[in-house]
Every structure is written in C-alpha cells, then in structure tokens.
Scaffold this active site. Structure first.
Site, mmCIF file in Angstrom:
data_model
loop_
_atom_site.group_PDB
_atom_site.id
_atom_site.type_symbol
_atom_site.label_atom_id
_atom_site.label_comp_id
_atom_site.label_asym_id
_atom_site.label_seq_id
_atom_site.Cartn_x
_atom_site.Cartn_y
_atom_site.Cartn_z
ATOM 1 N N ASP A 11 86.799 87.433 92.029
ATOM 2 C CA ASP A 11 88.126 87.781 92.448
ATOM 3 C C ASP A 11 88.661 86.961 93.870
ATOM 4 O OD1 ASP A 11 90.420 89.082 93.838
ATOM 5 O OD2 ASP A 11 89.564 91.083 93.214
ATOM 6 N N HIS A 47 91.651 89.464 89.624
ATOM 7 C CA HIS A 47 91.914 90.176 90.627
ATOM 8 C C HIS A 47 92.121 91.595 90.049
ATOM 9 C CE1 HIS A 47 92.943 91.840 94.696
ATOM 10 N NE2 HIS A 47 94.327 92.031 94.164
ATOM 11 N N SER A 56 93.492 96.848 94.779
ATOM 12 C CA SER A 56 93.667 95.912 95.977
ATOM 13 C C SER A 56 93.914 96.552 97.027
ATOM 14 C CB SER A 56 94.722 94.907 95.576
ATOM 15 O OG SER A 56 94.736 93.747 96.489
#
Length: 526
Positions: free
Chosen positions: A463, A493, A236
C-alpha cells in the site's frame, strides 16, 4: 497541489505536492460535555425520522454526476438528510444537514442492520462513492442495508468552499517544491490566500468538521437508522474515523472493518514521511514490473533504478519548462508528480502510468494531467468538487502541528532519503496547515478502545498511501482482544476491493456471520 487521493480509498495524509491541501482547520469545536438540556436535545435528534427519496443528480461539489443507476436486481438508491448539531457542546443550538445514501438489503428477513461506509479522504463523498463501488460489496448487501454519507464539510453536508475553479487551476499548477527564497514566499503566500478563501467562504463551519465530531455524527446516525450497534466499513482515512469512534463509543461497536489502515500513533510529519516511503515502494514495484516485461515496456532504462532516474529527470525538466497538457493548460512539475502518485494507488492504473510517462517524455503531458485532475477533483468541464477543500479543512482541524519554512528545510533530507521522487513534495507538504485560520486539535488520534468487541484491521503489504506498518500499530493501539490484524500480500490501496478471494472470504465471514479470524491471518494463504 496536493497529492491526495480522491474519493475511492483516499489517505488521510496527502502526498502534499504542495502541502496546500493538507490545509487545516480549527479546533474540533465540540469536545466536552453538553450543557444542561443537551442530552435531551440529542435524544430528540436521535428520534428523527429520515425522509428517504430516490437519489437525484449530484451537485458539482460531489462531482456533478447523474443519478446513480439501480442495482442489477432493480434496487434503487435512496437519499435523505439527517439533522445533526453543528456544535456537540451545544446540541440544542444550530444544526446542519448531513447527506446520506442507502441501498436496502436483499434479504430483509435476515437483515442484520445498516453497514455504514466511509471511503476516506478525508473529504471523499460517500453519496457518490458507494454507488460507484457497490458491486464490490454486493455480497454484504445480502444481509445489510449499504449506507454511506457525506461527512460534515463534504459535498451535500455543508461542503467547505475555498477558491473558485479558475483560481484552483492556478493553485494546483503552482510550484510545490521551492528552490529559492522567492519561490518559498510564493508558496506560503498562496497557502495564505487559500486559507483566507476557506475562511471567507466557509468560516462558520471550519471549527466543527473534525474527526471527533464526525464520530459523534456516526453514533447519531446509528441511532437514527435504528441500530443498537454500529456496523462499519472504513477505508483509508475511514479507518481513523472508525477507530476514533471505537475509542469514544466502545460499547456500541458492533462489527467493524478497517481496511488500508492509517497509523494512529505518529504525528502528521511521521505520516507524511511514511507516505514518502510508501509511494517510493509502489514506484519501485512499478519499475521492477516494467523491467520484467522487457520490450513490452516503452520506458527508458534496463533497470528499475534507470527507469526511476528517467522519472526524476522528467520532473526536473518540468520544473524548468512545463509541457503541453490539456487544452490551453500546460503540465507543470507539481501536476506531473500528482499524476504519478494517482496512478500508484492501484496496480490496475500501472498501464496508464506507463503510457503517461512515455508520452510526457515525448512532450505530451495530457495523460499525466488527466491523472492529476482526477486526484484534485477536476472534471473535464473544468469544475472542481470539494474533495480537496474538505480534505484541507478536516486534516487541519484535527492536526495540531504547524510548520515553518525553516522547520521544513530541517526535515527535507530525511524525506529525500525516503523517496528521491516524492520526498520533496511530501516534505514541503508539511506547510499545508501553516496559514490555516483556526488551531488544530491533536498530535495524533486517540484510538484505544477497551471494552469494544473484535475489530478487523486489514493492511496491504504494498500500500503506497497508508503503509503496511500502520496496520500492526492500529491493531495494537485499539487494544488486546480488540484489534485483529489481517494481512493482504499484494499491491494497491485497500485489500477488500483488490478482488483477493481470501480477504473477501475472511471479511464476509466476520461481517455476515460474526466469525472472527485468527489474529495475524495472512492472505493469500501460503
């Protein structure tokens, strides 16, 4: 009142359930060349010896967790502090301590080096995150010391402090989607109060917590750990940090994996709009799954649109009248939206979302509030970690954009079109940095890395937080021959932690043996 994902695989942009936390920070204090004598000071810091010791319980700022348990083979978790310049333009000046954690490689005779993790946020604690997710990376520990850290401003690394616990309860419950001028003033006033508290409690560090300085910390860490090259796994926001590192230090990149990729090319507004689309897609998929299971799913509606309509109706009712939450707290509209977003980060959480929405429809908001609390870093004792404070500080020290109420109103229609459920939250979230005490640094990060070796860029088609489109954008921005795209066709995610064997096989072969996959590899293979 954000909709920011906590420690696991957090996004760089928040769902801004109140923009509040998208809050900001100052200029990256520390670009440019060090003064005379600065290189010598950095060399001295690179020679420091870390004093590793068995990890102790974490402070409240990291989640108030007990000491991490040894790994199944008996390996204990070790912690240490690394000294780094507060301001890299003055490396001989004031320093700060950065907290690190490691578990040594199983096969020391074939050890490659240290594999450094950043789990995202920004603001997630690596000291608590790595032990929590270590089973997912046990294969990699065969030849790497697994290492993570609290980035500057996070947890043990001079964590940013803003409001106290009682004030944060009120802050995260506030109306993040104002309907009239009075509610708009209330939102902007609360944003200013939040920013003022951050400046009062942590003003000295606010200018120095940005991503460029974190990348410099990574390079210092690499040297202190004794590695000629940086071996890195970013998730991320960690993908943004890793890409910025590659731009700044291309010749010292070893093997790097960027998973759940932040789009480096857009502005913060573009990122928020992308998240609106991403979370809407995840909600669409959740609703379709519910319909497909028929009577097994208790939510009202026989089509995905009807189920999503019931979610919209629930949020509208909560805007008018909160319902019973946990203890004496009531569930507000903003907290409900946060809870829904939290549950969309992983398909594993869909059963909790289904149950939470069903119960909230009957007047019990406890489960949705628990999900919201998790997102905001609140434990069952009412204590908050500093995830959201750090998230605000890092985002805004990076992000140059500052929006006014009128500018947000102009953009709300496109956010609402992108997501009838989350559009308003993310749109108003653009105000997050508007009252921050220091200016931001860039419109978007520079990540081109000519001269760097191949870097794996792994994206998931479903995602919600870092939409899949950013994967190709990152691979292209890193440069030809550098960004190698791997696609995971799935939900959630993050791809490696999904459990997909194809993704893990590709990543493991790259990190453990240096085998670079074909650009455009798709998992699972058709």
């Amino acid at each position: 009142m954000p909709i920011t994902r906590p420690a696991r695989r957090t996004p760089a942009v928040l769902l801004a359930a109140a923009a509040v936390l998208v809050a900001a920070a100052c200029g990256n204090g520390g670009g440019g060349e060090p003064p005379d004598g600065g290189e010598s000071a950095l060399e001295d810091l690179a020679q420091q010896e870390l004093s590793w010791h068995r990890c102790t319980a974490s402070p409240v700022s990291e989640g108030n967790q007990p000491p991490p348990s040894p790994l199944p083979d008996g390996t204990v978790w070790e912690c240490a502090f690394m000294e780094a310049p507060l301001d890299y333009t003055d490396p001989g000046g004031e320093t700060i301590e950065l907290g690190l954690i490691r578990a040594k490689a199983r096969d020391q005779s074939r050890r490659i080096g240290s594999l450094i993790f950043n789990f995202g946020g920004p603001g997630g604690s690596g000291i608590t995150g790595l032990p929590a997710f270590a089973p997912d990376y046990e294969t990699l520990r065969s030849r790497y010391d697994l290492v993570s850290f609290d980035p500057r401003g996070v947890g043990r690394s001079q964590g940013v402090e803003c409001l106290d616990d009682r004030e944060l309860d009120a802050f995260f419950a506030q109306d993040a989607t104002p309907d009239d001028a009075a509610e708009e003033r209330n939102l902007t006033d609360r944003l200013k109060k939040y920013a003022d508290a951050c400046e009062d409690n942590s003003g000295a560090i606010l200018p120095f917590v940005g991503t460029e300085n974190a990348a410099r910390d990574l390079d210092l860490m690499r040297q202190v750990l004794g590695d000629a090259k940086l071996y890195y796994f970013g998730i991320s926001y960690g993908t943004e940090l890793g890409a910025v590192y590659a731009h700044m230090f291309p010749t010292t990149v070893g093997r790097a994996v960027l998973d759940a990729v932040v789009d480096p090319g857009g502005t913060s507004a573009d990122g928020a709009l992308g998240q609106a689309k991403g979370f809407q897609l995840a909600l669409d998929n959740f609703a379709e799954d519910c319909v497909a299971r028929g009577d097994e799913c208790p939510l009202p509606g026989s089509t995905p649109a009807e189920i999503e309509g019931s979610v919209i109706d629930l949020l509208a009712r909560l805007d008018q009248q909160p319902i019973e939450g946990i203890g004496t707290r009531e569930l507000t509209q903003t907290q409900a939206a946060n809870g829904i977003a939290q549950a969309l980060y992983s398909q594993d959480f869909w059963p909790f979302l289904e149950e939470a929405l069903d119960e909230a429809g009957g007047g019990n908001g406890a489960l949705l509030m628990a999900l919201s609390d998790s997102l905001n870093g609140r434990d069952e004792n009412g204590q908050y970690n500093n995830l959201q404070a750090a998230n605000a500080a890092i985002n805004c020290v990076d992000d140059r954009q500052r929006f006014t109420v009128d500018q947000v109103k102009e953009r709300l229609p496109e956010f609402r079109e992108a997501s009838p459920v989350f559009g308003d939250y993310l749109g108003w979230g653009l105000l997050g940095c508007s009252r921050w005490p220091v200016p931001g640094t860039w419109d978007h990060p520079e990540v081109s890395a000519p001269g760097a070796p191949p870097i794996l860029v792994v994206g998931t088609t479903g995602d919600p937080a870092t939409p899949f489109e950013g994967t190709a954008a990152m691979a292209e921005a890193l440069g030809e021959g550098v960004g190698v795209q791997v696609t995971y066709r799935g939900e959630g995610h993050g791809a490696y932690n999904s459990g997909d064997r194809c993704v893990q096989r590709v990543v493991n072969a790259y990190l453990l043996a240096g085998t670079v996959p074909k650009n455009g590899t798709v998992c699972p293979s058709a």
